[in-house]
Design an enzyme around this catalytic site. Structure first.
Site, short mmCIF file in Angstrom:
data_model
loop_
_atom_site.label_atom_id
_atom_site.label_comp_id
_atom_site.label_asym_id
_atom_site.label_seq_id
_atom_site.Cartn_x
_atom_site.Cartn_y
_atom_site.Cartn_z
CB SER A 141 -1.04 -0.21 1.23
OG SER A 141 -1.14 1.32 1.68
CE1 TYR A 154 -3.75 -2.44 4.63
CE2 TYR A 154 -3.47 -0.37 4.63
CZ TYR A 154 -3.65 -1.37 4.39
OH TYR A 154 -3.87 -1.19 3.07
N1 LIG Z 1 -8.27 -0.58 -1.85
C1 LIG Z 1 -7.68 -0.16 -0.96
O1 LIG Z 1 -7.61 1.44 -1.34
C2 LIG Z 1 -6.27 -0.08 -1.04
C3 LIG Z 1 -5.12 -0.37 -0.96
C4 LIG Z 1 -4.19 -1.18 0.05
C5 LIG Z 1 -3.69 -1.53 -0.68
N2 LIG Z 1 -4.70 -2.19 -0.59
C6 LIG Z 1 -4.15 -3.65 -0.41
O2 LIG Z 1 -5.30 -4.53 -1.38
C7 LIG Z 1 -5.61 -5.96 -1.02
C8 LIG Z 1 -7.35 -5.91 -1.04
O3 LIG Z 1 -7.88 -5.53 -0.61
P1 LIG Z 1 -9.25 -5.25 -0.97
O4 LIG Z 1 -9.01 -3.59 -0.92
O5 LIG Z 1 -9.31 -5.63 -2.90
O6 LIG Z 1 -9.87 -5.52 0.13
P2 LIG Z 1 -11.38 -6.42 -0.06
O7 LIG Z 1 -12.18 -6.07 -1.20
O8 LIG Z 1 -11.26 -6.28 1.32
O9 LIG Z 1 -10.48 -7.85 0.12
C9 LIG Z 1 -9.67 -8.17 0.94
C10 LIG Z 1 -9.65 -9.26 0.41
O10 LIG Z 1 -8.76 -10.60 1.49
C11 LIG Z 1 -9.08 -11.61 1.79
N3 LIG Z 1 -8.96 -11.33 3.37
C12 LIG Z 1 -9.22 -11.09 3.98
N4 LIG Z 1 -8.82 -11.60 5.24
C13 LIG Z 1 -8.00 -13.31 4.92
C14 LIG Z 1 -7.57 -14.35 5.75
N5 LIG Z 1 -7.61 -14.03 6.49
N6 LIG Z 1 -7.49 -15.63 5.33
C15 LIG Z 1 -7.76 -15.63 3.90
N7 LIG Z 1 -8.15 -14.06 3.06
C16 LIG Z 1 -8.58 -13.49 3.23
C17 LIG Z 1 -10.76 -11.49 1.75
O11 LIG Z 1 -11.45 -12.36 1.37
P3 LIG Z 1 -12.65 -13.50 2.76
O12 LIG Z 1 -12.91 -11.94 3.46
O13 LIG Z 1 -13.24 -14.38 1.77
O14 LIG Z 1 -11.66 -14.09 3.48
C18 LIG Z 1 -10.92 -10.67 0.35
O15 LIG Z 1 -10.93 -11.67 -0.64
C19 LIG Z 1 -4.83 -5.92 0.61
O16 LIG Z 1 -3.53 -6.65 0.84
C20 LIG Z 1 -5.29 -4.33 1.02
O17 LIG Z 1 -4.58 -3.72 2.09
C21 LIG Z 1 -6.16 -1.85 -1.08
#
Ligand SMILES: NC(=O)c1ccc[n+]([C@@H]2O[C@H](COP(=O)([O-])OP(=O)(O)OC[C@H]3O[C@@H](n4cnc5c(N)ncnc54)[C@H](OP(=O)(O)O)[C@@H]3O)[C@@H](O)[C@H]2O)c1
Length: 264
Positions: A141, A154
């Protein structure tokens, strides 16, 4: 051509960025391993993909259960013979002041974002080395490059990924393994809804910045060419990306700007 017929293992494939990457890679002819906890959501993502269903393996896993990763890696090997690209994307966020967040919630977040990602990488990379090639990707991130109020655990988990994966890159480059660290800015997903509060319960609110952010599909489209070009560190987002450079060259100025800005 980089992704054609490659076996790509994506964690966090049940929603958001991971789901969008699954669709973008499916369009490019990759074979996929889809992992997250919610099997039904992974099956939904698989259904939305085109091509031979045998080319997509739904492999549910919980990133906190690293003792099962060698078993999961063996299942992936049985199905596809090997993994070409591992995308460590699964993760959660937190919205809590540093002094208020429960230690249990901080440890839980670190278990998923940091220990889960490195344990799965440790399970997958030895076979990549044996085959003489592989690409390990980790979704960090912009919070892996600087910190703001309300995101201490985080930001710490994402900074830790940079340390570990930068070292790994130096160790496995000679074996034909690439390591890419990806730093998204704001992407419109459920990441804030799923974020933990100080007591470890779910926030259940979409952040203002995320409501207006780029879609996960746009993010995935921007990311894939950068990965195939072998970039080691990648920033994708809106004006928040400028903060990465301010932190590097004018850290005091960034601190001043962040202190004046609204953080939600
Ligand atoms: N969206 C943003 O603005 C942003 C910015 C910077 C970085 N990121 C990073 O991008 C990545 C994806 O996030 P996203 O934005 O797509 O959010 P999201 O829609 O909440 O997706 C998170 C994913 O992680 C999985 N997950 C959560 N806890 C888990 C566990 N204990 N075991 C296995 N899987 C798990 C969830 O699946 P289940 O609930 O089915 O397990 C889901 O598929 C993350 O690492 C986040 O930090 C996002």
């Amino acid at each position: 051509m980089y992704y054609q017929n490659k076996v790509v293992w994506i964690t966090g494939a049940s929603s958001g960025i991971g789901e969008a990457l699954a669709y973008a890679l499916n369009k490019k002819g990759a074979r996929l391993i889809l992992s997250a906890r919610r099997e039904q959501e992974l099956e939904r993502v698989k259904k939305n993909c085109s091509g031979n269903p045998e080319d997509i393996l739904v492999l549910p896993l919980d990133l906190t259960e690293s003792d099962l990763f060698s078993e999961k890696t063996a299942e992936a090997k049985t199905h596809f013979g090997g993994v070409d690209i591992l995308i460590n994307n699964g993760g959660i966020s937190q919205r809590a002041y540093a002094l208020e967040a429960d230690m249990a919630s901080i440890r839980h977040l670190m278990e998923i974002n940091f220990f889960g990602a490195i344990a799965l990488t440790k399970a997958v990379v030895p076979a990549m080395i044996e085959r003489g090639h592989g690409h390990v990707v980790v979704i960090s991130s912009v919070m892996g490059k600087f910190g703001t109020r309300y995101r201490s655990a985080y930001a710490a988990s994402k900074h830790a990924l940079h340390g570990w994966f930068d070292c790994l890159r130096q160790e496995v480059q000679k074996d034909g393994i690439d390591v890419s660290i990806v730093c998204p800015g704001y992407v419109k997903t459920n990441v804030t809804k799923n974020a933990l509060k100080a007591d470890g319960t779910k926030l259940n609110e979409m952040g203002d910045a995320h409501k207006k952010a780029m879609s996960p599909d746009e993010f995935a489209e921007k990311l894939l060419p950068k990965l195939s070009a072998g970039k080691q560190e990648i920033y994708i987002g809106g004006k928040e990306i400028a903060a990465v450079y301010l932190k590097r060259f004018f850290p005091k100025l960034l601190n001043k700007i962040l202190m004046r800005s609204k953080v939600t």
